[in-house]
Scaffold this active site. Structure first.
Site, mmCIF file in Angstrom:
data_model
loop_
_atom_site.group_PDB
_atom_site.id
_atom_site.type_symbol
_atom_site.label_atom_id
_atom_site.label_comp_id
_atom_site.label_asym_id
_atom_site.label_seq_id
_atom_site.Cartn_x
_atom_site.Cartn_y
_atom_site.Cartn_z
ATOM 1 N N GLY A 253 -28.778 9.841 12.950
ATOM 2 C CA GLY A 253 -28.869 9.688 11.503
ATOM 3 C C GLY A 253 -27.615 10.151 10.788
ATOM 4 O O GLY A 253 -27.184 9.541 9.801
ATOM 5 N N ASP A 254 -26.997 11.240 11.279
ATOM 6 C CA ASP A 254 -25.751 11.730 10.679
ATOM 7 C C ASP A 254 -24.628 10.724 10.886
ATOM 8 O O ASP A 254 -23.825 10.476 9.978
ATOM 9 C CB ASP A 254 -25.359 13.070 11.302
ATOM 10 C CG ASP A 254 -26.418 14.151 11.112
ATOM 11 O OD1 ASP A 254 -27.134 14.098 10.098
ATOM 12 O OD2 ASP A 254 -26.516 15.029 11.983
ATOM 13 N N ALA A 255 -24.555 10.150 12.092
ATOM 14 C CA ALA A 255 -23.524 9.148 12.367
ATOM 15 C C ALA A 255 -23.719 7.921 11.484
ATOM 16 O O ALA A 255 -22.754 7.374 10.926
ATOM 17 C CB ALA A 255 -23.568 8.754 13.842
#
Length: 293
Positions: A253-255
């Site tokens: 999700g961060d990527a």
């Protein structure tokens, strides 16, 4: 014209990634591959932005210890301007990620020094720039003031603001209405499907995306293996996930958030499908190997 720095506010941590093998074995041994890597929701987004050539400032806290020093060196090498206050007596955050053979994971979090974030730790944003706030900053009473102050300062400076709601468990305990109030000024929200349903009360994820887009200019909902949705105004755009082999979903999700933000900030009026694809490409690359980066 040079792009203004993105200010990212969020956790910095060591990720201890445990890749489990075989069947669960309560009371006995289970084979595993164990590695330590840089992590933390804020740090992950900052690294992925910097790798795209986006000037990035990371505001956060670390402990006065060897893991903290190592993380600063790693972030600096990645091109991040790490504005991290050292908190004496507090450990640098540590996250243990238990990854099942199918790639799904559960997290054990010791946020350590991240909980000591203060409003003064967040640099004043450049007028017209961008702030990305990890929702974890708001979900604990100690760093919450820093998160609220960051959003208020960014809004006053005419910046765009993106918020990742973080995680359903802490969010449910914190209170949906409370978080919606805290993030009312956000330009763009980035929940996953479960978070979007929790925030809106809508069982249908498309309806949840539209409900969030009624509150914010843009809502982008990640759907795991099904890709992602973009909702803004009357538009609802879906893009499928990029084919990949899933080893570890930690940090996907961060990527995705960083990939999408990099594309959107470069062309705010561009094609939403292109921005979604930019996030999905980066997420697909991350899940192919252990660790969040």
């Amino acid at each position: 014209m040079a792009q203004l720095p993105v200010v990212v506010v969020g956790d910095v941590a060591t990720d201890v990634v445990v890749l489990l093998s075989g069947a669960p074995a309560p009371g006995s041994d289970r084979p595993a591959s164990i590695r330590s890597r840089g992590g933390g929701a804020g740090a992950n987004v900052a690294v992925h932005l910097a790798r795209q050539g986006v000037p990035t400032v990371l505001a956060g806290c670390i402990g006065d210890d060897a893991p903290g020093a190592g993380l600063v060196a790693e972030l600096t090498e990645a091109g991040v301007d790490a504005r991290l206050r050292v908190v004496p007596g507090a450990p640098t955050g540590t996250i243990v990620s238990l990854v099942e053979p199918d790639g799904q994971r559960s997290m054990l979090a010791d946020r350590g020094a991240n909980l000591e974030l203060r409003p003064s730790d967040v640099p004043a944003p450049a007028p017209g720039g961008h702030l990305h706030l990890s929702g974890y900053t708001l979900l604990d009473p100690r760093p919450r003031g820093a998160g609220l102050a960051a959003v208020a300062a960014a809004t006053a400076a005419g910046c765009t603001v993106s918020v990742d709601p973080a995680s359903t468990g802490p969010l449910r305990g914190y209170g949906v209405d409370r978080l919606l109030g805290d993030t009312a000024a956000a330009t763009l929200v980035l929940p996953n499907a479960d978070e979007a349903r929790l925030l809106t009360g809508c069982a249908d994820v498309a309806a949840a995306a539209r409900a969030l887009a009624a509150r914010h200019r843009i809502a982008v909902v990640t759907l795991g293996a099904e890709g992602a949705l973009w909702a803004s105004g009357d538009a609802l755009v879906h893009r499928p996930a990029h084919p990949t082999t899933v080893v570890d979903t930690t940090g996907a999700g961060d990527a995705f958030a960083a990939g999408l933000l990099g594309a959107w900030l470069a062309d705010p009026d561009g094609d939403p499908a292109a921005a979604l694809d930019a996030g999905l490409v980066r997420a697909a690359a991350v899940v192919r190997r252990p660790g969040a980066r």
